[in-house]
Design an enzyme around this catalytic site. Structure first.
Site, PDB file in Angstrom:
ATOM      1  N   CYS A  59       7.139  47.559  20.041  1.00 38.34           N
ATOM      2  CA  CYS A  59       8.425  47.519  20.864  1.00 38.34           C
ATOM      3  C   CYS A  59       9.238  46.118  20.313  1.00 38.34           C
ATOM      4  O   CYS A  59       8.634  45.319  19.771  1.00 38.34           O
ATOM      5  CB  CYS A  59       8.009  47.341  22.359  1.00 38.34           C
ATOM      6  SG  CYS A  59       9.445  46.895  23.531  1.00 38.34           S
ATOM      7  N   GLY A  60      10.499  45.989  20.305  1.00 39.47           N
ATOM      8  CA  GLY A  60      11.125  44.678  20.354  1.00 39.47           C
ATOM      9  C   GLY A  60      10.768  43.481  20.799  1.00 39.47           C
ATOM     10  O   GLY A  60      10.892  42.668  20.453  1.00 39.47           O
TER      11      GLY A  60
END
Length: 177
Positions: A59-60
């Site tokens: 995930c970012g």
């Protein structure tokens, strides 16, 4: 006969006290990430302030593991418990628990409690995340943070964009300690 009745009453009262000491939403066993060992949240939290986070490996916001570990290191001796719940609720999880564990433990040096993948949204959410959603809001993405304050019983929600080292989160943790 009276002794048995008295013993039974005391035993019953003791069992009721034990049952009441652990809220239902903290009950149950959760397996640690990429391990056979399980933990009971009542034992882990044990009336301490807890920062509960739904996590994902790809995930970012995955880089927040570093900040969460820093919070754990800074406040663990004062009583803060940090618990990560691996989840694929938003399709950002590693393909295997081994890969997720490598990302957490090797890449980010996580030493706080990380739990094996579990549901954190919807009707299949685990008991704790159902309760957190009732108290605040359900996670809308990875790395939502929930601070449970045992002094007040309050739960404060911080969304994914709130960095672990943010002033708002730090102030809330310090107030809960």
């Amino acid at each position: 006969m009276r002794q048995f009745a008295l013993f039974g009453l005391l035993l019953s009262l003791g069992m009721n006290a034990l049952a009441e000491s652990c809220p239902e939403h903290l009950g149950g066993e959760y397996r640690k990430l990429h391990a056979s060992e399980s933990v009971n949240l009542c034992d882990v939290i044990n009336k301490k302030p807890a920062l509960v986070v739904n996590t994902a490996s790809h995930c970012g916001y995955t880089k927040q593991f570093s900040g969460l570990e820093a919070l754990h290191q800074k406040y663990q001796t004062e009583g803060l418990v940090v618990i990560g719940f691996a989840s694929n609720a938003f399709k950002q999880a590693a393909k295997s628990e081994a890969e997720a564990a490598d990302i957490c433990y090797t890449n980010y040096g996580v030493s706080f409690t990380m739990l094996a993948p579990t549901e954190v949204t919807g009707t299949e959410a685990n008991a704790l995340f159902r309760w957190l959603a009732e108290q605040t809001v359900a996670p809308s993405w990875n790395f939502n943070k929930y601070l449970i304050n045992p002094k007040t019983g309050a739960v404060k929600h911080f969304d994914s964009r709130t960095a672990p080292n943010s002033e708002a989160l730090t102030k809330a943790i310090e107030a809960a300690l």
